[in-house]
Design a protein around this motif. Sequence first.
Motif, short mmCIF file in Angstrom:
data_model
loop_
_atom_site.label_atom_id
_atom_site.label_comp_id
_atom_site.label_asym_id
_atom_site.label_seq_id
_atom_site.Cartn_x
_atom_site.Cartn_y
_atom_site.Cartn_z
N VAL A 137 0.85 -1.19 0.00
CA VAL A 137 0.00 0.00 0.00
C VAL A 137 0.89 1.25 0.00
CG1 VAL A 137 -1.75 1.30 1.28
CG2 VAL A 137 -1.86 -1.21 1.19
N GLN A 138 0.61 2.16 -0.95
CA GLN A 138 1.42 3.37 -1.09
C GLN A 138 0.64 4.60 -0.64
OE1 GLN A 138 3.75 3.78 -4.81
NE2 GLN A 138 2.54 2.01 -5.47
N THR A 139 1.30 5.48 0.11
CA THR A 139 0.74 6.77 0.45
C THR A 139 1.83 7.82 0.30
OG1 THR A 139 1.23 6.41 2.79
CG2 THR A 139 -1.00 5.93 2.07
N THR A 140 1.45 9.01 -0.13
CA THR A 140 2.41 10.10 -0.23
C THR A 140 2.62 10.67 1.15
OG1 THR A 140 1.76 10.58 -2.49
CG2 THR A 140 2.93 12.32 -1.31
N LEU A 141 3.83 10.64 1.64
CA LEU A 141 4.16 11.14 2.98
C LEU A 141 4.40 12.64 2.94
CD1 LEU A 141 4.74 10.06 5.86
CD2 LEU A 141 7.14 9.93 5.19
N VAL A 142 5.15 13.10 1.95
CA VAL A 142 5.50 14.51 1.80
C VAL A 142 5.56 14.83 0.32
CG1 VAL A 142 7.29 16.26 2.17
CG2 VAL A 142 6.85 14.56 3.92
N GLY A 143 5.13 16.04 -0.04
CA GLY A 143 5.29 16.51 -1.41
C GLY A 143 4.18 16.04 -2.33
N GLY A 144 4.43 16.15 -3.61
CA GLY A 144 3.48 15.79 -4.64
C GLY A 144 3.86 16.46 -5.94
N THR A 145 3.07 16.24 -6.96
CA THR A 145 3.45 16.71 -8.30
C THR A 145 3.62 18.21 -8.41
OG1 THR A 145 1.13 16.63 -8.94
CG2 THR A 145 2.48 14.72 -9.52
N SER A 146 2.82 19.01 -7.68
CA SER A 146 2.96 20.47 -7.78
C SER A 146 3.65 21.08 -6.56
CB SER A 146 1.59 21.12 -7.98
OG SER A 146 0.77 20.83 -6.86
N ASP A 147 4.07 20.25 -5.64
CA ASP A 147 4.70 20.71 -4.41
C ASP A 147 6.20 20.87 -4.62
OD1 ASP A 147 5.63 21.07 -1.80
OD2 ASP A 147 4.13 19.71 -0.98
N LEU A 148 6.75 22.00 -4.19
CA LEU A 148 8.18 22.26 -4.38
C LEU A 148 8.97 22.20 -3.08
CD1 LEU A 148 7.99 25.12 -7.03
CD2 LEU A 148 8.44 22.69 -7.39
N ILE A 149 8.40 21.58 -2.03
CA ILE A 149 9.13 21.46 -0.76
C ILE A 149 10.40 20.65 -0.97
CG2 ILE A 149 9.08 20.46 1.56
CD1 ILE A 149 6.07 21.11 1.60
N LEU A 150 10.27 19.50 -1.63
CA LEU A 150 11.42 18.66 -1.94
C LEU A 150 11.75 18.85 -3.42
CD1 LEU A 150 10.41 15.40 -0.07
CD2 LEU A 150 12.03 17.14 0.68
N GLN A 151 12.99 19.18 -3.70
CA GLN A 151 13.39 19.46 -5.07
C GLN A 151 14.28 18.35 -5.61
OE1 GLN A 151 15.13 23.33 -4.65
NE2 GLN A 151 13.26 24.16 -3.79
N GLU A 152 13.66 17.41 -6.32
CA GLU A 152 14.33 16.24 -6.89
C GLU A 152 14.92 15.34 -5.80
OE1 GLU A 152 14.10 15.32 -10.02
OE2 GLU A 152 13.11 17.16 -10.64
N PRO A 153 14.08 14.75 -4.92
CA PRO A 153 14.60 13.85 -3.90
C PRO A 153 15.29 12.64 -4.54
CG PRO A 153 12.21 13.75 -3.98
CD PRO A 153 12.62 14.84 -4.91
N THR A 154 16.45 12.29 -3.98
CA THR A 154 17.24 11.21 -4.55
C THR A 154 17.53 10.08 -3.58
OG1 THR A 154 19.31 12.30 -4.00
CG2 THR A 154 18.41 12.76 -6.18
N SER A 155 17.53 10.36 -2.28
CA SER A 155 17.91 9.33 -1.33
C SER A 155 17.23 9.57 0.01
CB SER A 155 19.43 9.30 -1.16
OG SER A 155 19.81 8.19 -0.37
N VAL A 156 17.01 8.48 0.76
CA VAL A 156 16.35 8.55 2.06
C VAL A 156 17.15 7.69 3.04
CG1 VAL A 156 14.19 8.18 3.31
CG2 VAL A 156 14.13 8.70 0.87
N ALA A 157 17.33 8.19 4.26
CA ALA A 157 18.01 7.43 5.32
C ALA A 157 17.18 7.54 6.59
CB ALA A 157 19.41 7.97 5.56
N LEU A 158 17.09 6.45 7.34
CA LEU A 158 16.37 6.41 8.60
C LEU A 158 17.28 6.91 9.72
CD1 LEU A 158 13.66 5.44 9.92
CD2 LEU A 158 14.87 3.30 10.43
N ALA A 159 16.75 7.79 10.58
CA ALA A 159 17.51 8.26 11.74
C ALA A 159 17.74 7.09 12.69
CB ALA A 159 16.75 9.38 12.45
N LYS A 160 18.80 7.18 13.49
CA LYS A 160 19.13 6.09 14.42
C LYS A 160 18.00 5.78 15.39
CE LYS A 160 24.12 6.45 14.29
NZ LYS A 160 25.36 6.61 15.05
#
Length: 190
Positions: A137-160
């Motif tokens: 199951v997929q849900t958008t956590l942050v951003g979207g097609t017209s949202d410019l908060i994240l600009q070309e996200p490339t990688s994700v890391a989990l905090a400790k």
Amino acid sequence: MAVYIVSPKEGRVVGSIDVPDIATMNGMAALPRHPHILLSADSIAGRILSIDTRTIPPIGINGLRTREDYIYFMISSQGTFVRVRIDEHGNRIGDFEVLARSPDASQIYDDFTFDEDGNAYVAVHSSSIVKITPDGVQTTLVGGTSDLILQEPTSVALAKDGKSIYVSTGGNVRTTARQGGQTTEIRLDW
């Protein structure tokens, strides 16, 4: 291509491992039972490489992680999130399973991370982070097609502490007012 060995204590590159005949190395994950073996994706040739940091022979995708007895990876060109069972040496011992598909061809899966419950947090070009549960199951956590908060996200890391993810971006390349990349913290416990 090469794998560079960086000493955080010294703050510099202390060595490198040549990986010949590779167009690109995108993402890297160590095997849980053999951390000296690194898996990396040759996104251009569409193959997963195994790099033994002790003997360095490359054996032969975008974003990959090992979790338990599986390797998970994205096939950006097909918009799929895939896993396959592997043995302790990284050899495939099962069939490929498509866990999720991008709902839109313009939303390209990139790198990702897992939380302790097996949820994947996926950087999606060009402006969002998608959460994919273990059952797909997929849900958008942050951003979207017209949202410019994240600009070309490339990688994700989990905090400790497992309560946040960190997202790196390539920067705004869609307008003439180009902006540099970002690193953004997104809280998961709100």
